[in-house]
Scaffold this active site. Sequence first.
Site, PDB file in Angstrom:
ATOM      1  N   THR A 170     -58.162   2.426  61.546  1.00  0.00           N
ATOM      2  CA  THR A 170     -57.646   1.254  60.838  1.00  0.00           C
ATOM      3  C   THR A 170     -56.339   0.813  61.504  1.00  0.00           C
ATOM      4  O   THR A 170     -55.726   1.573  62.245  1.00  0.00           O
ATOM      5  CB  THR A 170     -57.407   1.570  59.350  1.00  0.00           C
ATOM      6  OG1 THR A 170     -56.411   2.595  59.231  1.00  0.00           O
ATOM      7  CG2 THR A 170     -58.688   2.007  58.669  1.00  0.00           C
ATOM      8  N   GLU A 197     -50.736  -9.835  69.766  1.00  0.00           N
ATOM      9  CA  GLU A 197     -51.244 -10.261  68.474  1.00  0.00           C
ATOM     10  C   GLU A 197     -50.578 -11.574  68.047  1.00  0.00           C
ATOM     11  O   GLU A 197     -49.544 -11.971  68.578  1.00  0.00           O
ATOM     12  CB  GLU A 197     -50.955  -9.190  67.419  1.00  0.00           C
ATOM     13  CG  GLU A 197     -51.574  -7.833  67.715  1.00  0.00           C
ATOM     14  CD  GLU A 197     -53.077  -7.824  67.548  1.00  0.00           C
ATOM     15  OE1 GLU A 197     -53.612  -8.733  66.866  1.00  0.00           O
ATOM     16  OE2 GLU A 197     -53.723  -6.922  68.104  1.00  0.00           O
ATOM     17  N   LYS A 223     -45.134   5.948  69.092  1.00  0.00           N
ATOM     18  CA  LYS A 223     -45.717   6.801  70.127  1.00  0.00           C
ATOM     19  C   LYS A 223     -44.715   7.855  70.591  1.00  0.00           C
ATOM     20  O   LYS A 223     -45.094   9.002  70.881  1.00  0.00           O
ATOM     21  CB  LYS A 223     -46.178   5.939  71.301  1.00  0.00           C
ATOM     22  CG  LYS A 223     -47.324   5.008  70.950  1.00  0.00           C
ATOM     23  CD  LYS A 223     -47.601   4.009  72.063  1.00  0.00           C
ATOM     24  CE  LYS A 223     -48.750   3.092  71.685  1.00  0.00           C
ATOM     25  NZ  LYS A 223     -48.982   2.038  72.704  1.00  0.00           N
TER      26      LYS A 223
END
Length: 341
Positions: free
Chosen positions: A94, A208, A223
């Site tokens: 997701t 995006e 990350k």
Amino acid sequence: MKVILAGFGTIGQGIVKILKAKDNFIKKKFDEGFEIVGVSDSKGAVYDSRGLDLDLLLKIKHEKGTIKSYPDAKILDSNRDLIDEDADVLIEVTPTDIRKNSVGMSNLLRAFKTGKHVVTSNKAPLALNFKGLKKEAIKNGCLFYYDATVGGATPIISTAREILDSVNIESFQGILNGTCNYILSRMTEEEAPFDLILREAQQLGYAEADPTYDVDGIDTACKLVILANSIMEANATFKDVKVKGIREITEDAIKLAKRDGKVIKLIGEIDCKKLEVSPRLVPEGHLLDVSGNFNVGLFRTDFAGEIAVGGIGAGQMETASTIFRNLIKILRSKHGIRGMA
């Protein structure tokens, strides 16, 4: 091996495509394969213990925009209901949501509590509660793989844990966001303003519609936390990272850097004193001077010196290939097979 897939966007569909393509390979190697028995998207979920038809799943998603119209399957309203169904593995893909009570966090915790192994590309839960998630996995005897959270197809985590396990990693620097690297590379090539190149990146699908997580350094920071915890035994969370993105990088800054034989890159850094994400000057030709949507990780070790690993840092099939690699590890573990797939 029965698999539930939470998230059927770009990455989820990529996983299905790889499982289709590799089905014969898997069955020949292990005398069993992966059977997707449940899938969810943003509008609901379907489950069938007999297995779902992968071609039909892709067709329905493409034509209807949701898998809820899959015929002759149990229709479920939530990921929780889906994860409670019988399966061996949860693939959690997701969207990243940097909130403590996100869907991703709930999915992972529920999977462990119901005894399912987990493979995920979702960065946020690990950036917020890495230690807690690992503890739940161990407590419930579950395997937990998250290589796809960092670097897409670039094996940054596995390089550190499987190849560099005999040396001490003293520090790390890396370019961990392909969107930012593409934007900065194009700004350098064209000496063009940030806003113009950002629009170009959005039109090409590299950024995006809301680029906040990428250009403000949030994605890189997530990350970095995962790397610090998984390969350097830190106990860090997202709030421990000092973060600065690339919105303020100007054409003049790019020109000044070029004049001095340098480029500007968004670098994530881990050492014994800090976790930091910020734009840095990098000498042209340096190991960290990679272009486009590439990622690179540079490890500094006690005896092996500097070790770099690079590759494409994002993309449907690239990220899905890493998830597939982790699924194979689960099969190898089940069959007591050591070594690489």
